[in-house]
Design a protein around this motif. Sequence first.
Motif, PDB file in Angstrom:
ATOM      1  N   VAL A   1     -50.412  69.487  81.426  1.00 32.88           N
ATOM      2  CA  VAL A   1     -50.147  70.615  80.128  1.00 32.88           C
ATOM      3  C   VAL A   1     -50.972  71.897  80.280  1.00 32.88           C
ATOM      4  CG1 VAL A   1     -50.754  70.726  77.779  1.00 32.88           C
ATOM      5  CG2 VAL A   1     -50.159  68.378  78.895  1.00 32.88           C
ATOM      6  N   ALA A   2     -52.250  71.595  80.672  1.00 27.35           N
ATOM      7  CA  ALA A   2     -53.113  72.914  81.007  1.00 27.35           C
ATOM      8  C   ALA A   2     -52.557  73.890  81.971  1.00 27.35           C
ATOM      9  CB  ALA A   2     -54.574  72.747  81.349  1.00 27.35           C
ATOM     10  N   GLY A   3     -52.128  73.342  83.169  1.00 29.29           N
ATOM     11  CA  GLY A   3     -51.472  74.085  84.274  1.00 29.29           C
ATOM     12  C   GLY A   3     -50.093  74.604  83.864  1.00 29.29           C
ATOM     13  N   THR A   4     -49.292  74.003  83.221  1.00 31.17           N
ATOM     14  CA  THR A   4     -48.127  74.496  82.573  1.00 31.17           C
ATOM     15  C   THR A   4     -48.427  75.777  81.576  1.00 31.17           C
ATOM     16  OG1 THR A   4     -46.895  72.453  82.849  1.00 31.17           O
ATOM     17  CG2 THR A   4     -45.992  74.099  81.479  1.00 31.17           C
ATOM     18  N   VAL A   5     -49.180  75.491  80.934  1.00 31.83           N
ATOM     19  CA  VAL A   5     -49.501  76.875  79.924  1.00 31.83           C
ATOM     20  C   VAL A   5     -49.993  78.020  80.626  1.00 31.83           C
ATOM     21  CG1 VAL A   5     -51.104  77.393  78.200  1.00 31.83           C
ATOM     22  CG2 VAL A   5     -50.085  75.258  78.004  1.00 31.83           C
ATOM     23  N   ILE A   6     -50.846  77.819  81.706  1.00 29.69           N
ATOM     24  CA  ILE A   6     -51.463  78.834  82.397  1.00 29.69           C
ATOM     25  C   ILE A   6     -50.355  79.503  83.033  1.00 29.69           C
ATOM     26  CG2 ILE A   6     -52.977  79.560  84.410  1.00 29.69           C
ATOM     27  CD1 ILE A   6     -54.803  77.343  83.503  1.00 29.69           C
ATOM     28  N   VAL A   7     -49.433  78.873  83.863  1.00 28.49           N
ATOM     29  CA  VAL A   7     -48.454  79.431  84.761  1.00 28.49           C
ATOM     30  C   VAL A   7     -47.283  80.244  84.154  1.00 28.49           C
ATOM     31  CG1 VAL A   7     -46.408  78.901  86.402  1.00 28.49           C
ATOM     32  CG2 VAL A   7     -48.734  77.709  86.392  1.00 28.49           C
ATOM     33  N   TRP A   8     -47.029  79.420  82.786  1.00 29.41           N
ATOM     34  CA  TRP A   8     -45.762  79.994  81.975  1.00 29.41           C
ATOM     35  C   TRP A   8     -45.901  80.842  80.829  1.00 29.41           C
ATOM     36  CZ3 TRP A   8     -41.208  80.486  84.348  1.00 29.41           C
ATOM     37  CH2 TRP A   8     -40.902  79.603  85.350  1.00 29.41           C
ATOM     38  N   ILE A   9     -47.151  80.953  80.415  1.00 26.14           N
ATOM     39  CA  ILE A   9     -47.387  81.584  79.266  1.00 26.14           C
ATOM     40  C   ILE A   9     -46.899  83.051  79.324  1.00 26.14           C
ATOM     41  CG2 ILE A   9     -49.997  82.149  79.471  1.00 26.14           C
ATOM     42  CD1 ILE A   9     -48.003  80.635  76.101  1.00 26.14           C
ATOM     43  N   PRO A  10     -47.310  83.712  80.230  1.00 21.13           N
ATOM     44  CA  PRO A  10     -46.898  85.116  80.399  1.00 21.13           C
ATOM     45  C   PRO A  10     -45.239  85.483  80.527  1.00 21.13           C
ATOM     46  CG  PRO A  10     -48.506  84.510  82.119  1.00 21.13           C
ATOM     47  CD  PRO A  10     -47.901  83.508  81.583  1.00 21.13           C
ATOM     48  N   SER A  11     -44.534  84.725  81.026  1.00 24.47           N
ATOM     49  CA  SER A  11     -43.262  84.628  80.718  1.00 24.47           C
ATOM     50  C   SER A  11     -42.649  84.504  79.380  1.00 24.47           C
ATOM     51  CB  SER A  11     -42.739  83.720  81.921  1.00 24.47           C
ATOM     52  OG  SER A  11     -42.810  84.011  83.071  1.00 24.47           O
ATOM     53  N   TYR A  12     -43.404  83.140  78.804  1.00 25.07           N
ATOM     54  CA  TYR A  12     -43.111  82.884  77.420  1.00 25.07           C
ATOM     55  C   TYR A  12     -43.318  84.180  76.521  1.00 25.07           C
ATOM     56  CZ  TYR A  12     -42.818  80.470  73.045  1.00 25.07           C
ATOM     57  OH  TYR A  12     -42.645  80.015  71.803  1.00 25.07           O
ATOM     58  N   LEU A  13     -44.580  84.898  76.670  1.00 25.83           N
ATOM     59  CA  LEU A  13     -44.730  86.014  75.875  1.00 25.83           C
ATOM     60  C   LEU A  13     -43.598  87.224  76.339  1.00 25.83           C
ATOM     61  CD1 LEU A  13     -48.571  86.078  76.407  1.00 25.83           C
ATOM     62  CD2 LEU A  13     -47.127  85.329  74.184  1.00 25.83           C
ATOM     63  N   ASN A  14     -43.190  87.297  77.471  1.00 25.19           N
ATOM     64  CA  ASN A  14     -42.188  88.179  77.645  1.00 25.19           C
ATOM     65  C   ASN A  14     -40.973  88.059  77.213  1.00 25.19           C
ATOM     66  OD1 ASN A  14     -40.057  89.229  80.077  1.00 25.19           O
ATOM     67  ND2 ASN A  14     -41.544  90.711  79.977  1.00 25.19           N
ATOM     68  N   ARG A  15     -40.506  86.797  77.266  1.00 26.45           N
ATOM     69  CA  ARG A  15     -39.138  86.557  76.638  1.00 26.45           C
ATOM     70  C   ARG A  15     -39.044  86.627  75.264  1.00 26.45           C
ATOM     71  NH1 ARG A  15     -37.619  81.492  80.817  1.00 26.45           N
ATOM     72  NH2 ARG A  15     -38.495  82.605  82.782  1.00 26.45           N
ATOM     73  N   TYR A  16     -39.918  85.970  74.549  1.00 24.17           N
ATOM     74  CA  TYR A  16     -39.950  85.534  73.230  1.00 24.17           C
ATOM     75  C   TYR A  16     -40.462  86.486  72.216  1.00 24.17           C
ATOM     76  CZ  TYR A  16     -37.804  81.294  74.900  1.00 24.17           C
ATOM     77  OH  TYR A  16     -37.221  80.233  75.520  1.00 24.17           O
ATOM     78  N   TYR A  17     -41.614  87.429  72.830  1.00 20.15           N
ATOM     79  CA  TYR A  17     -42.404  88.262  71.972  1.00 20.15           C
ATOM     80  C   TYR A  17     -41.616  89.673  72.407  1.00 20.15           C
ATOM     81  CZ  TYR A  17     -45.427  84.866  70.108  1.00 20.15           C
ATOM     82  OH  TYR A  17     -45.873  83.938  69.257  1.00 20.15           O
ATOM     83  N   GLY A  18     -41.064  89.935  73.635  1.00 21.13           N
ATOM     84  CA  GLY A  18     -40.651  91.101  74.095  1.00 21.13           C
ATOM     85  C   GLY A  18     -42.101  91.975  74.673  1.00 21.13           C
ATOM     86  N   MET A  19     -42.956  91.267  74.918  1.00 24.99           N
ATOM     87  CA  MET A  19     -44.100  92.022  75.528  1.00 24.99           C
ATOM     88  C   MET A  19     -43.884  92.856  77.030  1.00 24.99           C
ATOM     89  SD  MET A  19     -47.468  89.690  74.604  1.00 24.99           S
ATOM     90  CE  MET A  19     -47.843  89.542  72.801  1.00 24.99           C
ATOM     91  N   SER A  20     -44.336  93.818  77.298  1.00 23.75           N
ATOM     92  CA  SER A  20     -44.352  94.282  78.592  1.00 23.75           C
ATOM     93  C   SER A  20     -45.203  93.273  79.482  1.00 23.75           C
ATOM     94  CB  SER A  20     -44.817  95.704  78.626  1.00 23.75           C
ATOM     95  OG  SER A  20     -46.271  95.864  78.281  1.00 23.75           O
ATOM     96  N   THR A  21     -44.985  93.686  80.812  1.00 21.42           N
ATOM     97  CA  THR A  21     -45.794  92.768  81.840  1.00 21.42           C
ATOM     98  C   THR A  21     -47.253  92.885  81.669  1.00 21.42           C
ATOM     99  OG1 THR A  21     -44.021  93.162  83.472  1.00 21.42           O
ATOM    100  CG2 THR A  21     -46.101  92.429  84.307  1.00 21.42           C
ATOM    101  N   ASP A  22     -47.735  94.191  81.655  1.00 21.15           N
ATOM    102  CA  ASP A  22     -49.284  94.354  81.394  1.00 21.15           C
ATOM    103  C   ASP A  22     -49.991  93.709  80.096  1.00 21.15           C
ATOM    104  OD1 ASP A  22     -47.922  96.259  79.952  1.00 21.15           O
ATOM    105  OD2 ASP A  22     -49.723  97.850  80.294  1.00 21.15           O
ATOM    106  N   THR A  23     -48.932  93.651  78.925  1.00 23.92           N
ATOM    107  CA  THR A  23     -49.409  93.269  77.657  1.00 23.92           C
ATOM    108  C   THR A  23     -49.458  91.810  77.688  1.00 23.92           C
ATOM    109  OG1 THR A  23     -48.625  95.127  76.493  1.00 23.92           O
ATOM    110  CG2 THR A  23     -49.026  93.223  75.161  1.00 23.92           C
ATOM    111  N   ALA A  24     -48.333  91.117  78.067  1.00 22.35           N
ATOM    112  CA  ALA A  24     -48.038  89.606  78.306  1.00 22.35           C
ATOM    113  C   ALA A  24     -49.241  89.013  79.124  1.00 22.35           C
ATOM    114  CB  ALA A  24     -46.886  89.246  79.089  1.00 22.35           C
ATOM    115  N   GLY A  25     -49.472  89.844  80.261  1.00 23.94           N
ATOM    116  CA  GLY A  25     -50.479  89.437  81.170  1.00 23.94           C
ATOM    117  C   GLY A  25     -51.882  89.677  80.316  1.00 23.94           C
ATOM    118  N   GLY A  26     -52.294  90.465  79.389  1.00 23.17           N
ATOM    119  CA  GLY A  26     -53.648  90.411  78.859  1.00 23.17           C
ATOM    120  C   GLY A  26     -53.438  89.430  77.643  1.00 23.17           C
ATOM    121  N   VAL A  27     -52.553  89.194  76.956  1.00 16.05           N
ATOM    122  CA  VAL A  27     -52.552  88.260  75.987  1.00 16.05           C
ATOM    123  C   VAL A  27     -52.717  86.785  76.751  1.00 16.05           C
ATOM    124  CG1 VAL A  27     -51.491  87.052  74.118  1.00 16.05           C
ATOM    125  CG2 VAL A  27     -51.246  89.548  74.272  1.00 16.05           C
ATOM    126  N   ALA A  28     -51.970  86.571  77.506  1.00 17.90           N
ATOM    127  CA  ALA A  28     -52.026  85.308  78.592  1.00 17.90           C
ATOM    128  C   ALA A  28     -53.372  85.054  78.896  1.00 17.90           C
ATOM    129  CB  ALA A  28     -51.087  85.326  79.495  1.00 17.90           C
TER     130      ALA A  28
END
Length: 442
Positions: free
Chosen positions: A248-275
């Motif tokens: 669970v922990a590893g999946t959240v770490i790996v995929w949360i930037p992509s999740y934020l990019n796809r479902y929140y429309g965040m840019s790469t740097d913003t998604a990386g910062g939130v993640a």
Amino acid sequence: MNAKQPTAQRMNVDTSMGISRRYAWLVFALTFGLLLSDYMSRQVLNAVFPLIKSEWVLSDSQLGLLSGIVALMVGLLTLPLSLLADRFGRVKSLTIMAVLWSLATLGCALAESYQQMFVARFMVGVGEAAYGSVGIAVVVAVFPKEMRATLASAFMAGGMVGSFLGMALGGMLAEHYGWRWAFGGMALFGLVLATLYPLIVKEKKIVSPNLMTPTGEKLAQIKSPLKTLYSSRSVIATYIASGLQLFVAGTVIVWIPSYLNRYYGMSTDTAGGVAAVIVLCSAVGAVLCGILCDRLGRTRPDRKVSLAIAFCLGSCVLLSIAFALPAGRAQLIMICLGAFIVIGTNGPTIAMVANLTHYAVHSTAFAALTLANNFLGLALGPMLIGRLSDVIGLHAAFQIMPLMSIAAAAMFFYARRHYQADVEQLNGRYMQQPNGSCDEQI
């Protein structure tokens, strides 16, 4: 000294005698710095997933494999490389590891195709394979024994801090200079530290933990202490439970930037910062959960197992609620709360493994734990969820993911049933006779 006193107690060796506190903290700082480099090099990929996916037209399964191959190699090589490091020198081994993963990360920056990137990530995994277990052995060796639990907890949390920095800095570098510079920056940081490390940290000051007792007596020799790595039901269950929770922990770490990019429309740097903030919550939570574990488990060691169960079930509830909510502030808060306790099992797990295995092989025991964590969690989780995402979408895959924590809690419950008896059995097996021999040579 009483000949019937358990060897586990008499072997509580302080290997820091003669080492100045200033030098010890310098060793910790450099070893911790390399740990940051380790995880920055590993997790920077997650911050640039969207850019690589777009440029090379990759599927989520292919992206997941680029992440999972590192954890897979760590899982495969942790144990044998840890044994080699104990034999040929820990400082030398750590230096070689750091140079290898840094050069491999530079190879990622220079990759011209998915295949070249895969080979470079493969070598990152080879370089990082045994760093965690060997690095913590170095840190433990230079500090007084009463500080070991605190330092071990802080050192392990450093992996989350490194993940935070890798995703945050990697996202910023990728947004302004391109994804290749994200990898290049991580590689440069690692190479600088790898150059400094052997110049300051000397092998002769990293004392072997099995030379003598605090009273100057030579420790008892045993034939096969490695058998304690798998000789009890509770230690095997603990390995499995820890790995399942890190799914669970590893999946959240790996995929949360992509999740934020796809479902929140965040840019790469913003998604990386939130993640990165979410990952930082995990790091802080791991330390605080470890402190809570030590305080509540002083008189009742089995409470550590109960807390591990609570952390598993709690993270399952919180993350299930989070991914049932629509995108928005409430969901992000719930994800942070779930991340706060999702790796709270680290502290109890390390304590349990230490109590269930022989002192002489603790570093190898932690390598065995790392193997389980990577095979069952950090490698399997991102790859399986990536595959599932290709079929049903990443959001739906995230809704299923927290259920793995229930399986982890079940394994911890099984370990709890046998834990106390297995600890007592281990302590009873290592009794030294007056002539210096062991009652049982394992």
